[in-house]
Design a protein around this motif. Structure first.
Motif, PDB file in Angstrom:
ATOM      1  N   CYS A 139       0.811  -1.213   0.000  1.00 41.92           N
ATOM      2  CA  CYS A 139       0.000   0.000   0.000  1.00 41.92           C
ATOM      3  C   CYS A 139       0.842   1.260   0.000  1.00 41.92           C
ATOM      4  O   CYS A 139       0.321   2.353  -0.080  1.00 41.92           O
ATOM      5  CB  CYS A 139      -0.934   0.014   1.198  1.00 41.92           C
ATOM      6  SG  CYS A 139      -0.063   0.142   2.747  1.00 41.92           S
ATOM      7  N   GLY A 140       2.147   1.136   0.151  1.00 41.08           N
ATOM      8  CA  GLY A 140       3.002   2.300   0.035  1.00 41.08           C
ATOM      9  C   GLY A 140       3.396   2.909   1.353  1.00 41.08           C
ATOM     10  O   GLY A 140       4.519   3.344   1.525  1.00 41.08           O
ATOM     11  N   VAL A 141       2.499   2.950   2.349  1.00 41.36           N
ATOM     12  CA  VAL A 141       2.842   3.556   3.631  1.00 41.36           C
ATOM     13  C   VAL A 141       2.568   2.633   4.807  1.00 41.36           C
ATOM     14  O   VAL A 141       2.970   2.934   5.925  1.00 41.36           O
ATOM     15  CB  VAL A 141       2.073   4.884   3.855  1.00 41.36           C
ATOM     16  CG1 VAL A 141       2.447   5.891   2.801  1.00 41.36           C
ATOM     17  CG2 VAL A 141       0.566   4.670   3.858  1.00 41.36           C
ATOM     18  N   CYS A 142       1.887   1.520   4.616  1.00 32.76           N
ATOM     19  CA  CYS A 142       1.609   0.611   5.717  1.00 32.76           C
ATOM     20  C   CYS A 142       2.920   0.052   6.277  1.00 32.76           C
ATOM     21  O   CYS A 142       3.867  -0.208   5.551  1.00 32.76           O
ATOM     22  CB  CYS A 142       0.731  -0.545   5.250  1.00 32.76           C
ATOM     23  SG  CYS A 142      -0.904  -0.042   4.709  1.00 32.76           S
ATOM     24  N   GLY A 143       2.955  -0.153   7.580  1.00 32.99           N
ATOM     25  CA  GLY A 143       4.143  -0.725   8.209  1.00 32.99           C
ATOM     26  C   GLY A 143       5.122   0.308   8.702  1.00 32.99           C
ATOM     27  O   GLY A 143       6.082  -0.036   9.383  1.00 32.99           O
ATOM     28  N   ILE A 144       4.918   1.585   8.399  1.00 33.98           N
ATOM     29  CA  ILE A 144       5.815   2.630   8.865  1.00 33.98           C
ATOM     30  C   ILE A 144       5.490   2.946  10.324  1.00 33.98           C
ATOM     31  O   ILE A 144       4.344   3.192  10.673  1.00 33.98           O
ATOM     32  CB  ILE A 144       5.689   3.886   7.987  1.00 33.98           C
ATOM     33  CG1 ILE A 144       6.217   3.595   6.585  1.00 33.98           C
ATOM     34  CG2 ILE A 144       6.444   5.059   8.592  1.00 33.98           C
ATOM     35  CD1 ILE A 144       6.103   4.764   5.634  1.00 33.98           C
TER      36      ILE A 144
ATOM     37  N   VAL B  26      -3.891  -8.116 -10.508  1.00 34.46           N
ATOM     38  CA  VAL B  26      -4.994  -7.829  -9.601  1.00 34.46           C
ATOM     39  C   VAL B  26      -4.723  -6.559  -8.791  1.00 34.46           C
ATOM     40  O   VAL B  26      -5.660  -5.933  -8.279  1.00 34.46           O
ATOM     41  CB  VAL B  26      -5.250  -9.012  -8.638  1.00 34.46           C
ATOM     42  CG1 VAL B  26      -5.820 -10.202  -9.383  1.00 34.46           C
ATOM     43  CG2 VAL B  26      -3.992  -9.389  -7.874  1.00 34.46           C
ATOM     44  N   GLY B  27      -3.468  -6.178  -8.658  1.00 38.07           N
ATOM     45  CA  GLY B  27      -3.107  -4.965  -7.942  1.00 38.07           C
ATOM     46  C   GLY B  27      -2.595  -3.897  -8.886  1.00 38.07           C
ATOM     47  O   GLY B  27      -1.752  -4.178  -9.744  1.00 38.07           O
ATOM     48  N   ARG B  28      -3.069  -2.666  -8.734  1.00 35.12           N
ATOM     49  CA  ARG B  28      -2.624  -1.609  -9.650  1.00 35.12           C
ATOM     50  C   ARG B  28      -1.149  -1.281  -9.432  1.00 35.12           C
ATOM     51  O   ARG B  28      -0.439  -0.972 -10.386  1.00 35.12           O
ATOM     52  CB  ARG B  28      -3.492  -0.352  -9.474  1.00 35.12           C
ATOM     53  CG  ARG B  28      -3.472   0.277  -8.097  1.00 35.12           C
ATOM     54  CD  ARG B  28      -4.447   1.453  -8.015  1.00 35.12           C
ATOM     55  NE  ARG B  28      -4.294   2.193  -6.768  1.00 35.12           N
ATOM     56  CZ  ARG B  28      -4.910   1.888  -5.643  1.00 35.12           C
ATOM     57  NH1 ARG B  28      -5.702   0.833  -5.601  1.00 35.12           N
ATOM     58  NH2 ARG B  28      -4.732   2.617  -4.555  1.00 35.12           N
ATOM     59  N   HIS B  29      -0.671  -1.385  -8.177  1.00 37.06           N
ATOM     60  CA  HIS B  29       0.742  -1.138  -7.915  1.00 37.06           C
ATOM     61  C   HIS B  29       1.598  -2.217  -8.577  1.00 37.06           C
ATOM     62  O   HIS B  29       2.665  -1.944  -9.128  1.00 37.06           O
ATOM     63  CB  HIS B  29       1.027  -1.130  -6.412  1.00 37.06           C
ATOM     64  CG  HIS B  29       0.113  -0.260  -5.626  1.00 37.06           C
ATOM     65  ND1 HIS B  29      -1.037  -0.746  -5.038  1.00 37.06           N
ATOM     66  CD2 HIS B  29       0.166   1.057  -5.336  1.00 37.06           C
ATOM     67  CE1 HIS B  29      -1.648   0.245  -4.410  1.00 37.06           C
ATOM     68  NE2 HIS B  29      -0.952   1.349  -4.583  1.00 37.06           N
TER      69      HIS B  29
ATOM     70  N   ALA C 249      -5.347   7.509  -9.733  1.00 34.00           N
ATOM     71  CA  ALA C 249      -3.972   7.935  -9.479  1.00 34.00           C
ATOM     72  C   ALA C 249      -3.774   8.112  -7.980  1.00 34.00           C
ATOM     73  O   ALA C 249      -4.316   9.039  -7.386  1.00 34.00           O
ATOM     74  CB  ALA C 249      -3.675   9.242 -10.208  1.00 34.00           C
ATOM     75  N   SER C 250      -3.025   7.219  -7.371  1.00 31.26           N
ATOM     76  CA  SER C 250      -2.751   7.303  -5.950  1.00 31.26           C
ATOM     77  C   SER C 250      -1.339   7.836  -5.720  1.00 31.26           C
ATOM     78  O   SER C 250      -0.516   7.895  -6.632  1.00 31.26           O
ATOM     79  CB  SER C 250      -2.882   5.921  -5.301  1.00 31.26           C
ATOM     80  OG  SER C 250      -1.890   5.041  -5.818  1.00 31.26           O
ATOM     81  N   TYR C 251      -1.073   8.208  -4.489  1.00 28.01           N
ATOM     82  CA  TYR C 251       0.261   8.669  -4.101  1.00 28.01           C
ATOM     83  C   TYR C 251       1.347   7.688  -4.513  1.00 28.01           C
ATOM     84  O   TYR C 251       2.379   8.071  -5.079  1.00 28.01           O
ATOM     85  CB  TYR C 251       0.290   8.895  -2.580  1.00 28.01           C
ATOM     86  CG  TYR C 251       1.624   8.618  -1.940  1.00 28.01           C
ATOM     87  CD1 TYR C 251       2.685   9.521  -2.043  1.00 28.01           C
ATOM     88  CD2 TYR C 251       1.826   7.443  -1.229  1.00 28.01           C
ATOM     89  CE1 TYR C 251       3.912   9.257  -1.456  1.00 28.01           C
ATOM     90  CE2 TYR C 251       3.046   7.176  -0.639  1.00 28.01           C
ATOM     91  CZ  TYR C 251       4.090   8.084  -0.753  1.00 28.01           C
ATOM     92  OH  TYR C 251       5.300   7.810  -0.181  1.00 28.01           O
ATOM     93  N   GLU C 252       1.109   6.381  -4.236  1.00 29.11           N
ATOM     94  CA  GLU C 252       2.142   5.384  -4.478  1.00 29.11           C
ATOM     95  C   GLU C 252       2.512   5.279  -5.956  1.00 29.11           C
ATOM     96  O   GLU C 252       3.683   5.134  -6.309  1.00 29.11           O
ATOM     97  CB  GLU C 252       1.682   3.998  -3.979  1.00 29.11           C
ATOM     98  CG  GLU C 252       1.262   3.965  -2.525  1.00 29.11           C
ATOM     99  CD  GLU C 252      -0.234   4.118  -2.353  1.00 29.11           C
ATOM    100  OE1 GLU C 252      -0.780   3.505  -1.436  1.00 29.11           O
ATOM    101  OE2 GLU C 252      -0.852   4.871  -3.147  1.00 29.11           O
ATOM    102  N   LEU C 253       1.515   5.354  -6.818  1.00 26.44           N
ATOM    103  CA  LEU C 253       1.770   5.202  -8.250  1.00 26.44           C
ATOM    104  C   LEU C 253       2.589   6.372  -8.790  1.00 26.44           C
ATOM    105  O   LEU C 253       3.521   6.185  -9.568  1.00 26.44           O
ATOM    106  CB  LEU C 253       0.441   5.081  -9.002  1.00 26.44           C
ATOM    107  CG  LEU C 253      -0.401   3.852  -8.647  1.00 26.44           C
ATOM    108  CD1 LEU C 253      -1.741   3.905  -9.366  1.00 26.44           C
ATOM    109  CD2 LEU C 253       0.330   2.560  -8.985  1.00 26.44           C
TER     110      LEU C 253
END
Length: 279
Positions: free
Chosen positions: A122-127, A193-196, A224-228
């Motif tokens: 998800c780009g930020v999870c786990g921080i 299945v995942g856009r990332h 368009a998400s932050y991670e992309l």
């Protein structure tokens, strides 16, 4: 343990018995659904992440993930890749991608792991701390690509994308990431299945094929998400176009990076959120 996939799995789809209700009647039939497997990414013998993705083009996926997540700065930092599939006797088959990266990159990864409790797609999870959130993207160099962009490039990409979405036509449930030239012609497209994951597969193939990532733009079937946008900035992609809406943070990151961000892209229209050279 298998090191290859059968024909069905190579397609990234699986057959499922279903009951289809339509117009007051019901029929038993077979439907096709997109495959979703756990894929473990292992760097120099240490497991770093388990991603859920469609089990195809996994070498490109692993390279794209390593580059777009900042684990490796360039393709030459990755010395070896091995993809292994595990499925015999397992209720849930999975794949493992083992990468060997240069010592400098591995040392940086170990230091980074000390600050992370875990990592997901998800780009930020786990921080553990907001201070660790990377909101300072690389500035994309101005190579003149946007000045060469054809006026109808976005319309052409929007028109061509469906013809590259084979798995989506079969299942109705996958994302796509396509690489387009200045005229909007699509030369590469990946589905997942995942856009990332789809974008990571595309970035990985561009890196493996040594394509100049400043010489084209990305067209995404998703929002368009932050991670992309952050991933695109890391490899110097000058424009990101999406079919659906952007988030506020995606717009902010695009402006910081100097990426042109356009969304709600159709053959006849689009909305520009971050002009070229924006800050």
């Amino acid at each position: 343990m298998d090191d290859s996939l059968d024909d069905e799995q190579e397609r990234g789809v699986a057959e499922q018995q279903v009951r289809r209700w339509r117009g007051g009647s019901v029929e038993s039939t077979v439907d096709q659904v997109g495959q979703e497997w756990p894929v473990a990414l292992v760097f120099n013998g240490i497991s770093h992440a388990v991603m859920m993705c469609t089990p195809r083009e996994l070498e490109a996926f692993a390279v794209g993930f390593a580059i777009s997540e900042g684990i490796a700065e360039r393709g030459s930092d990755i010395r070896d890749i091995e993809v292994v599939f595990h499925r015999e006797g397992l209720a849930l088959p999975y794949a493992q991608v083992e990468l060997t990266i240069v010592q400098q990159a591995f040392a940086a990864l170990k230091e980074r792991r000390r600050a992370l409790a875990g990592r997901t797609g998800c780009g930020v999870c786990g921080i553990e701390s907001i201070d660790l959130l990377d909101l300072s993207p690389e500035r994309v160099p101005d190579t003149g690509f946007l000045a060469r962009l054809a006026p109808d490039a976005i319309a052409r990409a929007a028109h061509e994308l469906p013809s590259h979405q084979t798995l989506t036509r079969m299942t109705g449930g996958l994302h796509a990431a396509a690489w387009c030239d200045a005229q909007g012609a699509i030369s590469l497209a990946f589905e997942d299945v995942g856009r990332h994951n789809a974008l990571d597969k595309l970035i990985g193939r561009l890196v493996l094929d040594r394509v100049d990532t400043t010489s084209g733009f990305v067209f995404l079937s998703s929002r368009a998400s932050y991670e992309l946008v952050r991933k695109a900035a890391r490899v110097g992609i000058p424009m990101v176009a999406t079919i659906s809406a952007p988030s506020s943070l995606a717009i902010a990151i695009a402006r910081q990076a100097g990426i042109r961000l356009v969304s709600f892209c159709r053959e006849t229209s689009y909305v520009e959120y971050s002009p070229a050279g924006g800050d």
